[in-house]
Design an enzyme around this catalytic site. Structure first.
Site, PDB file in Angstrom:
ATOM      1  N   GLN A  78       0.565  -1.189   0.106  1.00 25.33           N
ATOM      2  CA  GLN A  78      -0.237   0.107   0.285  1.00 25.33           C
ATOM      3  C   GLN A  78       0.632   1.078  -0.055  1.00 25.33           C
ATOM      4  OE1 GLN A  78      -3.095  -0.007   2.772  1.00 25.33           O
ATOM      5  NE2 GLN A  78      -3.776   2.063   2.012  1.00 25.33           N
ATOM      6  N   PHE A  79       0.726   1.866  -1.031  1.00 27.70           N
ATOM      7  CA  PHE A  79       2.130   2.877  -1.554  1.00 27.70           C
ATOM      8  C   PHE A  79       1.330   4.547  -0.788  1.00 27.70           C
ATOM      9  CE2 PHE A  79      -0.733   3.681  -5.321  1.00 27.70           C
ATOM     10  CZ  PHE A  79      -0.826   4.832  -5.368  1.00 27.70           C
ATOM     11  N   THR A  80       0.011   4.714  -1.170  1.00 31.30           N
ATOM     12  CA  THR A  80      -0.643   5.028  -0.505  1.00 31.30           C
ATOM     13  C   THR A  80      -0.280   5.018   1.602  1.00 31.30           C
ATOM     14  OG1 THR A  80      -2.499   4.423   0.420  1.00 31.30           O
ATOM     15  CG2 THR A  80      -2.910   5.152  -1.537  1.00 31.30           C
TER      16      THR A  80
END
Length: 150
Positions: A78-80
């Site tokens: 999850q890059f966010t």
């Protein structure tokens, strides 16, 4: 590496309507990777996740690790998690590693967690549009960042 860990009664991830990873009792780990993350981050975070004493013992006290409780782990990229919201209303993801760096780190991390857990972890599909379903148990939710170890 940043992570949000949730103790769950179950969790599953689907991609294009197909289940790609699914667990019953255990941990859901959402993981964000930066360019500077490496082997030391992988080992520290994998060790922490597998050793966290957040499962109840026979007295109802959170005193057991996921391994001791016989649980599983679902790891989702999850890059966010690296979103910066300092300016304006549109988050910046400049700190998140690009796929050519993030994918090998993510795969190594999943392997390391599986080694410490004693069996492979479940995963989603890196970079895919994933739908994650879970039932948080407790609720127990913990945030960790390898850049803030002390």
């Amino acid at each position: 590496m940043k992570t949000v860990i949730q103790r769950v009664q179950y969790a599953r991830v689907t991609v294009d309507g197909a289940v790609r990873g699914e667990i019953e009792k255990g941990l859901l780990a959402l993981v964000g990777i930066e360019d500077s993350d490496g082997r030391e981050d992988i080992e520290w975070l994998a060790g922490k996740i597998c050793s966290l004493r957040i499962f109840d013992d026979e007295k109802g006290v959170m005193n057991r690790s996921v391994k001791e409780a016989g649980g599983d782990i679902l790891v989702i990229s999850q890059f966010t998690l690296h979103a910066s919201t300092k300016k304006g209303n549109r988050p910046s993801y400049i700190r998140a590693a690009k796929p050519e760096i993030a994918v090998p780190v993510y795969e190594s991390f999943c392997d390391e967690v599986g080694l410490r857990l004693g069996h492979p972890v479940q995963t989603g599909v890196f970079g895919a549009d994933m739908k994650v379903e879970l039932l948080n148990d407790g609720p127990v939710t913990i945030v960790m960042d390898t850049k803030n170890k002390t």
